[in-house]
Design a protein around this motif. Structure first.
Motif, PDB file in Angstrom:
ATOM      1  N   THR A   1      12.622 -14.012   6.287  1.00 52.91           N
ATOM      2  CA  THR A   1      11.348 -13.314   6.259  1.00 52.91           C
ATOM      3  C   THR A   1      11.465 -12.079   5.368  1.00 52.91           C
ATOM      4  N   PRO A   2      10.584 -11.934   4.378  1.00 51.07           N
ATOM      5  CA  PRO A   2      10.666 -10.758   3.502  1.00 51.07           C
ATOM      6  C   PRO A   2      10.068  -9.520   4.188  1.00 51.07           C
ATOM      7  N   PRO A   3      10.471  -8.333   3.753  1.00 45.67           N
ATOM      8  CA  PRO A   3       9.888  -7.121   4.322  1.00 45.67           C
ATOM      9  C   PRO A   3       8.444  -6.946   3.872  1.00 45.67           C
ATOM     10  N   LYS A   4       7.662  -6.257   4.652  1.00 44.60           N
ATOM     11  CA  LYS A   4       6.283  -5.931   4.281  1.00 44.60           C
ATOM     12  C   LYS A   4       6.323  -4.611   3.513  1.00 44.60           C
ATOM     13  N   LEU A   5       5.871  -4.647   2.277  1.00 42.02           N
ATOM     14  CA  LEU A   5       5.832  -3.443   1.458  1.00 42.02           C
ATOM     15  C   LEU A   5       4.414  -2.893   1.412  1.00 42.02           C
ATOM     16  N   ASN A   6       4.311  -1.586   1.297  1.00 42.19           N
ATOM     17  CA  ASN A   6       3.035  -0.905   1.146  1.00 42.19           C
ATOM     18  C   ASN A   6       2.340  -1.447  -0.108  1.00 42.19           C
ATOM     19  N   GLY A   7       1.069  -1.761  -0.004  1.00 41.71           N
ATOM     20  CA  GLY A   7       0.311  -2.311  -1.126  1.00 41.71           C
ATOM     21  C   GLY A   7       0.306  -1.409  -2.343  1.00 41.71           C
ATOM     22  N   ALA A   8       0.267  -0.093  -2.128  1.00 37.14           N
ATOM     23  CA  ALA A   8       0.275   0.846  -3.246  1.00 37.14           C
ATOM     24  C   ALA A   8       1.610   0.798  -3.983  1.00 37.14           C
ATOM     25  N   VAL A   9       2.699   0.656  -3.232  1.00 36.84           N
ATOM     26  CA  VAL A   9       4.026   0.567  -3.851  1.00 36.84           C
ATOM     27  C   VAL A   9       4.126  -0.708  -4.667  1.00 36.84           C
ATOM     28  N   VAL A  10       3.605  -1.807  -4.142  1.00 36.58           N
ATOM     29  CA  VAL A  10       3.636  -3.085  -4.856  1.00 36.58           C
ATOM     30  C   VAL A  10       2.843  -2.980  -6.159  1.00 36.58           C
ATOM     31  N   CYS A  11       1.653  -2.402  -6.100  1.00 45.07           N
ATOM     32  CA  CYS A  11       0.829  -2.249  -7.310  1.00 45.07           C
ATOM     33  C   CYS A  11       1.501  -1.336  -8.323  1.00 45.07           C
ATOM     34  N   ALA A  12       2.024  -0.198  -7.859  1.00 40.33           N
ATOM     35  CA  ALA A  12       2.682   0.740  -8.768  1.00 40.33           C
ATOM     36  C   ALA A  12       3.916   0.112  -9.403  1.00 40.33           C
TER      37      ALA A  12
END
Length: 169
Positions: free
Chosen positions: A42-53
């Motif tokens: 299972t992958p970790p859940k990353l903050n959407g803003a961090v993913v976009c940046a």
């Protein structure tokens, strides 16, 4: 004081951009590396803003470095064809002048290339070690890095420029 900023503006912009790239991707790498899934794979859940940046920064840096290399290569080749660069023997034989390209790259471009490659190799390493327990973001950047490296390797291993072949007769 203002004169210093005016003279160093491009270096300041480059430093801020590269620092953001390192900070954001460092954050992603740490989160993925230390994550221990409750359910294996299972992958970790990353903050959407961090993913976009992270996605925007990696795509931008990849494009910027690739275009800087491409424009520099085109400039060196134009100079060679005009007789302004490299040795006369090289220009007439059609040998690819990698030294002419690397000497024309600015310190900012070389720094950006090294930062991209170092962070990219760390991301690739995490992706290979963590496998499915990493994120799609890590996988996407890893594949993008591999594509970038393959393209760069195509240039590095190129030994001749296309041109008219000498006649055999």
């Amino acid at each position: 004081m203002g004169d210093i900023f005016r003279k160093q503006l491009f270096n300041i912009i480059a430093a801020v951009f590269l620092a953001l790239f390192v900070i954001v991707w460092g954050n992603v790498l740490i989160q993925v590396w230390v994550f221990i899934p409750e359910i294996p794979g299972t992958p970790p859940k990353l903050n959407g803003a961090v993913v976009c940046a992270a996605g925007a920064l990696s795509t931008s840096l990849s494009s910027l470095t690739a275009s800087a290399l491409g424009f520099t290569m085109a400039e060196v080749r134009r100079e060679e064809q005009a007789g302004g660069g490299g040795s006369a023997g090289q220009a007439s034989e059609g040998i690819f002048d990698a030294g002419g390209i690397t000497t024309k790259l600015s310190g900012r471009v070389i720094t950006a290339l090294m930062v991209y490659l170092v962070i990219g190799m760390l991301v690739l390493g995490v992706w290979l070690v963590k496998g499915t327990a990493s994120t799609d973001l890590i996988g996407a950047f890893s594949l993008s890095l591999l594509g970038w490296i393959i393209g760069a390797a195509g240039v590095v291993f190129q030994t001749e420029k296309p041109g008219p072949q000498p006649s055999a007769g």
